[in-house]
Design a protein around this motif. Structure first.
Motif, PDB file in Angstrom:
ATOM      1  N   ARG A 336       0.842  -1.204   0.000  1.00 47.64           N
ATOM      2  CA  ARG A 336       0.000   0.000   0.000  1.00 47.64           C
ATOM      3  C   ARG A 336       0.872   1.247   0.000  1.00 47.64           C
ATOM      4  O   ARG A 336       1.913   1.298   0.656  1.00 47.64           O
ATOM      5  N   CYS A 337       0.422   2.249  -0.742  1.00 50.03           N
ATOM      6  CA  CYS A 337       1.122   3.536  -0.750  1.00 50.03           C
ATOM      7  C   CYS A 337       0.722   4.335   0.477  1.00 50.03           C
ATOM      8  O   CYS A 337      -0.470   4.579   0.716  1.00 50.03           O
ATOM      9  N   ASP A 338       1.712   4.745   1.282  1.00 49.43           N
ATOM     10  CA  ASP A 338       1.452   5.453   2.530  1.00 49.43           C
ATOM     11  C   ASP A 338       1.833   6.928   2.457  1.00 49.43           C
ATOM     12  O   ASP A 338       1.952   7.594   3.501  1.00 49.43           O
ATOM     13  N   ALA A 339       1.998   7.448   1.255  1.00 45.62           N
ATOM     14  CA  ALA A 339       2.316   8.879   1.112  1.00 45.62           C
ATOM     15  C   ALA A 339       1.163   9.726   1.629  1.00 45.62           C
ATOM     16  O   ALA A 339      -0.005   9.291   1.621  1.00 45.62           O
ATOM     17  N   SER A 340       1.465  10.924   2.089  1.00 42.86           N
ATOM     18  CA  SER A 340       0.420  11.793   2.638  1.00 42.86           C
ATOM     19  C   SER A 340      -0.652  12.092   1.602  1.00 42.86           C
ATOM     20  O   SER A 340      -1.827  12.272   1.937  1.00 42.86           O
ATOM     21  N   GLN A 341      -0.264  12.147   0.340  1.00 40.08           N
ATOM     22  CA  GLN A 341      -1.218  12.361  -0.743  1.00 40.08           C
ATOM     23  C   GLN A 341      -0.849  11.453  -1.909  1.00 40.08           C
ATOM     24  O   GLN A 341       0.195  11.609  -2.526  1.00 40.08           O
ATOM     25  N   CYS A 365      12.571  -0.528   7.349  1.00 33.85           N
ATOM     26  CA  CYS A 365      11.529  -1.250   8.086  1.00 33.85           C
ATOM     27  C   CYS A 365      10.621  -2.085   7.192  1.00 33.85           C
ATOM     28  O   CYS A 365       9.970  -3.005   7.685  1.00 33.85           O
ATOM     29  N   ALA A 366      10.567  -1.778   5.910  1.00 31.39           N
ATOM     30  CA  ALA A 366       9.720  -2.486   4.939  1.00 31.39           C
ATOM     31  C   ALA A 366       8.248  -2.496   5.350  1.00 31.39           C
ATOM     32  O   ALA A 366       7.474  -3.281   4.835  1.00 31.39           O
ATOM     33  N   ALA A 367       7.861  -1.625   6.271  1.00 28.32           N
ATOM     34  CA  ALA A 367       6.480  -1.556   6.736  1.00 28.32           C
ATOM     35  C   ALA A 367       5.742  -0.362   6.162  1.00 28.32           C
ATOM     36  O   ALA A 367       4.569  -0.154   6.465  1.00 28.32           O
ATOM     37  N   THR A 368       6.422   0.427   5.344  1.00 28.95           N
ATOM     38  CA  THR A 368       5.828   1.613   4.731  1.00 28.95           C
ATOM     39  C   THR A 368       6.184   1.615   3.258  1.00 28.95           C
ATOM     40  O   THR A 368       7.299   1.228   2.879  1.00 28.95           O
ATOM     41  N   GLY A 369       5.257   2.046   2.411  1.00 28.56           N
ATOM     42  CA  GLY A 369       5.508   2.073   0.982  1.00 28.56           C
ATOM     43  C   GLY A 369       5.026   3.356   0.333  1.00 28.56           C
ATOM     44  O   GLY A 369       4.241   4.111   0.917  1.00 28.56           O
ATOM     45  N   SER A 380      14.035   5.952 -11.985  1.00 26.70           N
ATOM     46  CA  SER A 380      15.200   5.071 -11.824  1.00 26.70           C
ATOM     47  C   SER A 380      15.531   4.796 -10.362  1.00 26.70           C
ATOM     48  O   SER A 380      16.453   4.046 -10.054  1.00 26.70           O
ATOM     49  N   THR A 381      14.799   5.398  -9.441  1.00 27.32           N
ATOM     50  CA  THR A 381      15.071   5.200  -8.008  1.00 27.32           C
ATOM     51  C   THR A 381      14.688   3.777  -7.599  1.00 27.32           C
ATOM     52  O   THR A 381      13.584   3.306  -7.887  1.00 27.32           O
ATOM     53  N   VAL A 382      15.613   3.102  -6.919  1.00 27.52           N
ATOM     54  CA  VAL A 382      15.372   1.712  -6.504  1.00 27.52           C
ATOM     55  C   VAL A 382      15.326   1.560  -4.993  1.00 27.52           C
ATOM     56  O   VAL A 382      14.862   0.534  -4.486  1.00 27.52           O
ATOM     57  N   THR A 383      15.792   2.530  -4.234  1.00 28.74           N
ATOM     58  CA  THR A 383      15.741   2.469  -2.767  1.00 28.74           C
ATOM     59  C   THR A 383      15.113   3.749  -2.242  1.00 28.74           C
ATOM     60  O   THR A 383      15.260   4.828  -2.819  1.00 28.74           O
ATOM     61  N   TRP A 384      14.438   3.571  -1.114  1.00 24.65           N
ATOM     62  CA  TRP A 384      13.766   4.722  -0.495  1.00 24.65           C
ATOM     63  C   TRP A 384      13.603   4.423   0.983  1.00 24.65           C
ATOM     64  O   TRP A 384      13.483   3.270   1.406  1.00 24.65           O
ATOM     65  N   GLU A 385      13.609   5.470   1.808  1.00 24.64           N
ATOM     66  CA  GLU A 385      13.471   5.320   3.251  1.00 24.64           C
ATOM     67  C   GLU A 385      12.374   6.243   3.735  1.00 24.64           C
ATOM     68  O   GLU A 385      12.307   7.412   3.336  1.00 24.64           O
ATOM     69  N   CYS A 386      11.508   5.681   4.571  1.00 26.30           N
ATOM     70  CA  CYS A 386      10.384   6.465   5.070  1.00 26.30           C
ATOM     71  C   CYS A 386      10.872   7.557   6.024  1.00 26.30           C
ATOM     72  O   CYS A 386      12.012   7.529   6.498  1.00 26.30           O
ATOM     73  N   SER A 388      10.038   8.171   9.124  1.00 28.65           N
ATOM     74  CA  SER A 388      10.348   7.724  10.491  1.00 28.65           C
ATOM     75  C   SER A 388      11.740   7.127  10.573  1.00 28.65           C
ATOM     76  O   SER A 388      12.518   7.437  11.486  1.00 28.65           O
ATOM     77  N   CYS A 389      12.081   6.261   9.605  1.00 30.36           N
ATOM     78  CA  CYS A 389      13.405   5.635   9.630  1.00 30.36           C
ATOM     79  C   CYS A 389      14.507   6.621   9.259  1.00 30.36           C
ATOM     80  O   CYS A 389      15.614   6.548   9.801  1.00 30.36           O
ATOM     81  N   ALA A 390      14.207   7.542   8.379  1.00 32.51           N
ATOM     82  CA  ALA A 390      15.218   8.543   7.998  1.00 32.51           C
ATOM     83  C   ALA A 390      15.512   9.469   9.164  1.00 32.51           C
ATOM     84  O   ALA A 390      16.670   9.785   9.461  1.00 32.51           O
ATOM     85  N   GLY A 391      14.470   9.868   9.923  1.00 31.45           N
ATOM     86  CA  GLY A 391      14.696  10.722  11.085  1.00 31.45           C
ATOM     87  C   GLY A 391      15.440   9.985  12.181  1.00 31.45           C
ATOM     88  O   GLY A 391      16.323  10.525  12.830  1.00 31.45           O
ATOM     89  N   LEU A 392      15.124   8.692  12.390  1.00 31.76           N
ATOM     90  CA  LEU A 392      15.820   7.895  13.394  1.00 31.76           C
ATOM     91  C   LEU A 392      17.284   7.728  13.037  1.00 31.76           C
ATOM     92  O   LEU A 392      18.170   7.814  13.886  1.00 31.76           O
ATOM     93  N   GLY A 393      17.552   7.534  11.746  1.00 30.05           N
ATOM     94  CA  GLY A 393      18.938   7.395  11.316  1.00 30.05           C
ATOM     95  C   GLY A 393      19.727   8.670  11.537  1.00 30.05           C
ATOM     96  O   GLY A 393      20.895   8.635  11.917  1.00 30.05           O
ATOM     97  N   THR A 394      19.077   9.804  11.323  1.00 31.44           N
ATOM     98  CA  THR A 394      19.767  11.081  11.543  1.00 31.44           C
ATOM     99  C   THR A 394      20.084  11.286  13.014  1.00 31.44           C
ATOM    100  O   THR A 394      21.181  11.718  13.384  1.00 31.44           O
TER     101      THR A 394
END
Length: 402
Positions: A336-341, A365-369, A380-386, A388-394
């Protein structure tokens, strides 16, 4: 004179003939009465008892199939209780005599009142218990109720049948033969007849019922030849293991015996994991054959063979935690797409195999798409980070480096 005396002697040796009222005549009549009589269909004897059938239809107490609606040559009823209807033969109710193998099917509900009030009794152990972990599955075939484990371990059934997983395919005639043989054997535990299991130790004549042996230190092995041993000849652990003071069971955390015994066991590999027989048996039931191992060192190579030899039953099935579908959600991929819009016209649940509407899952986390277009990503983008995970990594990056 000599010839006359000889004739008189010969005549006295012959049996004396009697008239119709004599002894010979009565003997002949008794002999004729014992002879079987035959009758044609018109003059055949018929039942004269008054018996009524239920309006909903009556079943034969032997084969459980519908019978005729009234007494006839092929439909008969017990003259005592007037309730046991059967085909061809009177096997439903025995008033004055019983067969060599007595089972539930030999009696009707009136002659055996507890039959309809309590669960059927296993003909091999004379118990009605229904715990599948101890007795195995319960089945009934032609009035013969049996436990799965009692069938496996019964002495007298062919080894091919006993080892087969299709234990319910054993013919009722074979079960009756075993039960009949067991009537001559007495259980050395409870003292009652009908013991179907014999100790496999040479020259040992102890016989017992499976539940009696299970409760009194006998060992039954559920593999190979399915052998059973009495308490005196049961296999015991020979591993040398020492306890350091008071030792607790690694499963229930209660005290165990101060030495190896029938109820106190130890892992043969690490020699540190002590446990009760009942505790390790319950673990075997839950873990199954594939996951059963030492609860402390996870050894399987030594642990499984020794526990099986000591009578621990390890069922051939998947673990209980997988059988209960406890991890089904873990095998489902987020879709499922979890984008705000979401900008996809087909909706959030729809995706394409490539292009801007390809669904990317979070690489952490593979729990968000998200669809590529919905997050302004290139095709051409093959990787993406949600987020929540991007903020935690920072946060972790700043915490580790500053």
């Amino acid at each position: 004179m000599a010839s006359l005396a000889l004739r008189n002697l010969h005549a006295s040796a012959q049996p004396r003939k009697e008239n119709g009222k004599g002894k010979g005549k009565r003997k002949w009549k008794r002999k004729m009465k014992r002879k079987r009589k035959s009758f044609c269909q018109e003059h055949s004897p018929a039942q004269t008892v008054q018996a009524q059938q239920d309006d909903r239809g009556t079943l034969c107490v032997i084969c459980l199939e519908c019978i005729g609606d009234k007494l006839s040559y092929h439909t008969m009823v017990c003259p005592s209780c007037l309730q046991a209807w059967n085909r061809f033969s009177m096997l439903g109710c025995f008033e004055s005599s019983a067969p060599s193998v007595i089972t539930e099917s030999n009696y009707c509900q009136k002659c055996l009142p507890w039959r309809s009030k309590s669960p059927p009794v296993c003909v091999l152990c004379n118990r009605a218990d229904e715990d599948p972990d101890i007795y195995g599955q319960k089945s009934e075939n032609r009035g013969l109720c049996t436990h799965e484990n009692c069938l496996h371990l019964a002495s007298g059934l062919s080894s091919k049948q006993a080892r087969s997983s299709e234990v319910y395919n054993i013919l009722p005639e074979d079960i009756q033969r075993v039960v009949k043989q067991a009537t001559r054997k007495m259980c050395y535990v409870c003292g009652e007849r009908g013991a179907t299991i014999t100790c496999q130790e040479k020259r040992c004549k102890h016989s017992f019922h499976y539940p009696c042996g299970n409760e009194n230190g006998c060992v039954s092995q559920f593999f190979g030849q399915y052998r059973s041993f009495c308490q005196e000849h049961s296999p015991a652990q020979t591993v040398q293991a020492q306890q350091n003071g008071e030792t607790l069971c690694v499963i229930c955390l209660e005290c165990v015996g101060d030495k190896l015994s029938y109820h106190t066991m130890v892992c043969p590999s690490c020699r540190q994991a002590w446990f009760h027989r009942g505790c390790i048996q319950q673990q075997a039931f839950h873990a199954g054959l594939l996951c059963f191992r030492c609860p402390q060192c996870n050894d399987r190579e030594k642990f499984l063979p020794e526990m099986s030899t000591l009578g621990i039953q390890v069922p051939t099935r998947q673990p209980a935690w997988e059988a209960d579908s406890g991890f089904v959600d873990m095998y489902q991929r987020h879709s499922r797409c979890d984008a705000s819009q979401c900008h996809y016209a087909q909706g959030r649940e729809q995706t394409e195999e490539e292009g801007p509407w390809y669904l990317l899952l979070c690489s952490s986390c593979a729990a968000t798409g998200t669809h590529r277009r919905c997050s302004a990503l290139k095709d051409s983008t093959v990787t993406w980070e949600c987020d929540s995970c991007a903020g935690l990594g920072t946060v972790l990056f700043w915490a580790l480096n500053y």
